[in-house]
Design a protein around this motif. Sequence first.
Motif, mmCIF file in Angstrom:
data_model
loop_
_atom_site.group_PDB
_atom_site.id
_atom_site.type_symbol
_atom_site.label_atom_id
_atom_site.label_comp_id
_atom_site.label_asym_id
_atom_site.label_seq_id
_atom_site.Cartn_x
_atom_site.Cartn_y
_atom_site.Cartn_z
ATOM 1 N N GLU A 192 -4.610 -6.774 -6.174
ATOM 2 C CA GLU A 192 -3.272 -7.016 -5.635
ATOM 3 C C GLU A 192 -3.330 -7.517 -4.194
ATOM 4 O OE1 GLU A 192 1.134 -4.895 -5.732
ATOM 5 O OE2 GLU A 192 -0.662 -3.733 -6.193
ATOM 6 N N PHE A 193 -4.205 -6.903 -3.387
ATOM 7 C CA PHE A 193 -4.341 -7.368 -2.004
ATOM 8 C C PHE A 193 -4.878 -8.796 -1.966
ATOM 9 C CE2 PHE A 193 -7.194 -8.232 1.530
ATOM 10 C CZ PHE A 193 -6.329 -8.104 2.597
ATOM 11 N N ASN A 194 -5.938 -9.067 -2.701
ATOM 12 C CA ASN A 194 -6.559 -10.397 -2.654
ATOM 13 C C ASN A 194 -5.629 -11.482 -3.184
ATOM 14 O OD1 ASN A 194 -9.769 -10.444 -1.971
ATOM 15 N ND2 ASN A 194 -9.139 -8.435 -2.726
ATOM 16 N N GLN A 195 -4.828 -11.157 -4.192
ATOM 17 C CA GLN A 195 -3.877 -12.146 -4.689
ATOM 18 C C GLN A 195 -2.743 -12.376 -3.692
ATOM 19 O OE1 GLN A 195 -4.885 -13.934 -6.850
ATOM 20 N NE2 GLN A 195 -5.319 -13.037 -8.856
ATOM 21 N N THR A 196 -2.445 -11.375 -2.884
ATOM 22 C CA THR A 196 -1.459 -11.575 -1.814
ATOM 23 C C THR A 196 -1.989 -12.542 -0.774
ATOM 24 O OG1 THR A 196 -0.563 -9.349 -2.154
ATOM 25 C CG2 THR A 196 -0.049 -10.418 -0.067
ATOM 26 N N GLN A 254 -9.046 5.078 1.241
ATOM 27 C CA GLN A 254 -8.174 4.525 0.211
ATOM 28 C C GLN A 254 -7.682 3.135 0.620
ATOM 29 O OE1 GLN A 254 -5.026 7.159 -1.103
ATOM 30 N NE2 GLN A 254 -6.390 8.945 -1.129
ATOM 31 N N PHE A 255 -7.417 2.951 1.903
ATOM 32 C CA PHE A 255 -6.960 1.637 2.373
ATOM 33 C C PHE A 255 -8.101 0.618 2.280
ATOM 34 C CE2 PHE A 255 -5.814 -1.549 5.623
ATOM 35 C CZ PHE A 255 -4.542 -1.867 5.167
ATOM 36 N N ILE A 256 -9.321 1.034 2.604
ATOM 37 C CA ILE A 256 -10.472 0.138 2.492
ATOM 38 C C ILE A 256 -10.658 -0.298 1.042
ATOM 39 C CG2 ILE A 256 -12.996 0.029 2.651
ATOM 40 C CD1 ILE A 256 -11.609 -0.220 5.350
ATOM 41 N N GLU A 257 -10.532 0.658 0.122
ATOM 42 C CA GLU A 257 -10.661 0.323 -1.304
ATOM 43 C C GLU A 257 -9.531 -0.607 -1.740
ATOM 44 O OE1 GLU A 257 -12.025 2.661 -5.338
ATOM 45 O OE2 GLU A 257 -10.944 3.770 -3.789
ATOM 46 N N PHE A 258 -8.351 -0.407 -1.180
ATOM 47 C CA PHE A 258 -7.197 -1.270 -1.461
ATOM 48 C C PHE A 258 -7.487 -2.713 -1.053
ATOM 49 C CE2 PHE A 258 -3.354 -3.091 0.607
ATOM 50 C CZ PHE A 258 -2.554 -3.278 -0.517
ATOM 51 N N LEU A 259 -8.178 -2.907 0.075
ATOM 52 C CA LEU A 259 -8.505 -4.250 0.536
ATOM 53 C C LEU A 259 -9.449 -4.985 -0.418
ATOM 54 C CD1 LEU A 259 -9.083 -3.657 4.372
ATOM 55 C CD2 LEU A 259 -7.019 -4.474 3.230
ATOM 56 N N HIS A 260 -10.141 -4.234 -1.237
ATOM 57 C CA HIS A 260 -11.065 -4.843 -2.190
ATOM 58 C C HIS A 260 -10.395 -5.153 -3.528
ATOM 59 C CE1 HIS A 260 -15.238 -5.850 -3.174
ATOM 60 N NE2 HIS A 260 -15.031 -5.360 -4.377
ATOM 61 N N GLY A 261 -9.176 -4.688 -3.691
ATOM 62 C CA GLY A 261 -8.523 -4.775 -4.992
ATOM 63 C C GLY A 261 -7.816 -6.082 -5.256
ATOM 64 N N PHE A 275 0.828 -1.206 0.000
ATOM 65 C CA PHE A 275 0.000 0.000 0.000
ATOM 66 C C PHE A 275 0.861 1.254 0.000
ATOM 67 C CE2 PHE A 275 -2.101 3.460 2.296
ATOM 68 C CZ PHE A 275 -3.289 3.583 1.583
ATOM 69 N N ASN A 276 1.903 1.250 0.822
ATOM 70 C CA ASN A 276 2.745 2.436 0.959
ATOM 71 C C ASN A 276 3.501 2.759 -0.327
ATOM 72 O OD1 ASN A 276 1.880 2.619 3.582
ATOM 73 N ND2 ASN A 276 3.721 1.709 4.472
ATOM 74 N N GLU A 277 3.918 1.724 -1.051
ATOM 75 C CA GLU A 277 4.631 1.956 -2.305
ATOM 76 C C GLU A 277 3.718 2.538 -3.373
ATOM 77 O OE1 GLU A 277 6.293 -1.823 -3.232
ATOM 78 O OE2 GLU A 277 8.042 -1.573 -1.914
ATOM 79 N N GLN A 278 2.428 2.260 -3.267
ATOM 80 C CA GLN A 278 1.475 2.739 -4.262
ATOM 81 C C GLN A 278 0.934 4.132 -3.938
ATOM 82 O OE1 GLN A 278 -1.667 -0.137 -4.519
ATOM 83 N NE2 GLN A 278 -0.318 -1.795 -5.175
ATOM 84 N N ASP A 332 1.241 8.042 -2.596
ATOM 85 C CA ASP A 332 2.177 9.159 -2.455
ATOM 86 C C ASP A 332 1.877 10.042 -1.247
ATOM 87 O OD1 ASP A 332 3.499 8.412 -4.798
ATOM 88 O OD2 ASP A 332 2.120 9.576 -6.055
ATOM 89 N N ILE A 333 0.693 9.905 -0.679
ATOM 90 C CA ILE A 333 0.270 10.810 0.388
ATOM 91 C C ILE A 333 0.257 10.126 1.749
ATOM 92 C CG2 ILE A 333 -1.603 12.294 1.215
ATOM 93 C CD1 ILE A 333 -2.467 12.625 -1.702
ATOM 94 N N TYR A 334 -0.262 8.891 1.792
ATOM 95 C CA TYR A 334 -0.472 8.215 3.077
ATOM 96 C C TYR A 334 0.469 7.023 3.239
ATOM 97 C CZ TYR A 334 -4.753 10.971 3.029
ATOM 98 O OH TYR A 334 -5.643 12.010 2.982
ATOM 99 N N GLU A 335 0.833 6.771 4.491
ATOM 100 C CA GLU A 335 1.677 5.632 4.812
ATOM 101 C C GLU A 335 1.082 4.906 6.016
ATOM 102 O OE1 GLU A 335 6.341 4.596 5.805
ATOM 103 O OE2 GLU A 335 5.771 6.189 4.410
ATOM 104 N N VAL A 336 0.759 3.626 5.813
ATOM 105 C CA VAL A 336 0.199 2.815 6.886
ATOM 106 C C VAL A 336 1.331 2.277 7.748
ATOM 107 C CG1 VAL A 336 -1.011 0.653 7.414
ATOM 108 C CG2 VAL A 336 -1.891 2.186 5.641
ATOM 109 N N VAL A 337 1.137 2.367 9.066
ATOM 110 C CA VAL A 337 2.097 1.825 10.035
ATOM 111 C C VAL A 337 1.360 0.819 10.900
ATOM 112 C CG1 VAL A 337 3.588 2.336 11.995
ATOM 113 C CG2 VAL A 337 3.504 3.908 10.048
ATOM 114 N N LEU A 338 1.877 -0.394 10.945
ATOM 115 C CA LEU A 338 1.251 -1.458 11.718
ATOM 116 C C LEU A 338 1.537 -1.269 13.204
ATOM 117 C CD1 LEU A 338 -0.360 -4.070 10.984
ATOM 118 C CD2 LEU A 338 1.795 -5.307 11.235
ATOM 119 N N ASP A 339 0.511 -1.456 14.031
ATOM 120 C CA ASP A 339 0.655 -1.324 15.485
ATOM 121 C C ASP A 339 0.051 -2.555 16.169
ATOM 122 O OD1 ASP A 339 0.913 -0.578 18.102
ATOM 123 O OD2 ASP A 339 -0.618 0.975 18.043
#
Length: 461
Positions: free
Chosen positions: A335-339, A326-333, A50-53, A55-62
């Motif tokens: 690339e995420f599902n194939q991962t 944007q992250f929620i939409e990413f989860l539907h995409g 997600f972060n590589e794709q 340019d504005i947001y970066e997810v950090v796992l906690d």
Amino acid sequence: MKHIIVGSFIFLSLMSVVAWQWQPRYTTDKIVLTWVCDDAPIRRDIVQMFNEQNDIYEVVLDPQNMGMEKVIVQSIAGVGPDLFDSYAPIQLMAYVRSDIAYDLTDDFEAMGIHPDQIWECTRPTYIFEDRIYGHPGNANAFGIWYNKNIFDEKGVPYPEPGWTWDEFIDTAKRLTEYDEQGRPRRYGFIGPWDPSLYETILRQYGAHYYTPDGTRCILDSPEAIAAMEFAQSLIYEHRIMPTPAEESAMAAAGGWAPGVLSLFGAERGAMATGGRWWLLLLRDASYNHVNYSAVPMPVGPSAATVGGGRATLVNKKTPHLEGCLQFIEFLHGEEFNQTVNRYADALPPVKKYAYAEEFVFNPDYPNEDFHKMWRLAAEAAEAVDSTPFVNGAVVNQIITLQTDLMRFGRKNAADAMRDAARQINAAIVEQITIDPTLYKRYMELVEQGARPAWDRPEDAP
């Protein structure tokens, strides 16, 4: 005592807020989105992707702040994570009622996402009272893992989809071994004794936790009692599954840490109930000696089974809503599902990706020829039962106690289910009594013909 417990909870909750504020801050030129989730290796790849794709947001796992109470207290205090995961209906219900979960219903429509595109069994983890509060990160349905080496050693044919519980019992008996002293050396089936087993059997017998309106617990129904009598018979009548004492003894003798997956890896059991996510561990080198495969759950009066999943929710108070969406939409995409397909972190949440070649075959693990089985399991999987009229954590405590008493042989199924139903119905009455909004909704349903949690009119709250 009650005040001491409440005071301790408040104190610990406040300390969690303080600890969150004191933790080192992540530095980046992007806007940080904090995601409270477990630290499985796949999560790190997802975050990086997600972060590589973006340019504005970066997810950090906690992963340090996992825990429903922590998330709720921190979010109410305005210092909670931007994104957090829900693993069960009771967690989603708590997040929504605490008013910290953002309603994504309109956003789903704007993104062109519809729940019909997602596995049905995951719905209680992200949909509450017909409103959408998150997107699943995977879907889970249960099946039977089996050790092909043990089957080959005993000359027992491998199980096939559509097999019955009678065939399962016969197979497990042929695979169960005892030593010269009559002590179990290996069981045909090692469980686990948990909802993955008995909730499936309940559903196959046509039993449910609640009436369709959720107004009454019906675990005391003939169907539920018959289902749990059958589940208990696997231990005490058919002797294909260990008692708690026998399971502990096998774990100690095998030199492995306790747990069904560890016993399966130690070849102390030929079959076990589990999900596709087991591959996150079975693919480790320490399990290379196990020649494993999988088959759908045995069929009873019906072929039904239950499933679930893990969903990511958005904090209602996040200052970075656009990034979270944007992250929620990413989860539907794709690339995420194939991962998810590649890692075998259960099933991809979006159904169509479980019908892709990447789901069936992973070139890094060419011997895994059983992935279609997990799709069959998901196709038959139904959502677990839940109701808004009772605290799910209380229900879990009641069910766990009563089913544990069955597992230890201290209670028969009929008494356990009747006591569970009685206690859960009492919890329903208590819940609607302290919540005027729930009380009003509940009584409206009763007036429309729903069965109440009490038997006599004079017992109504």
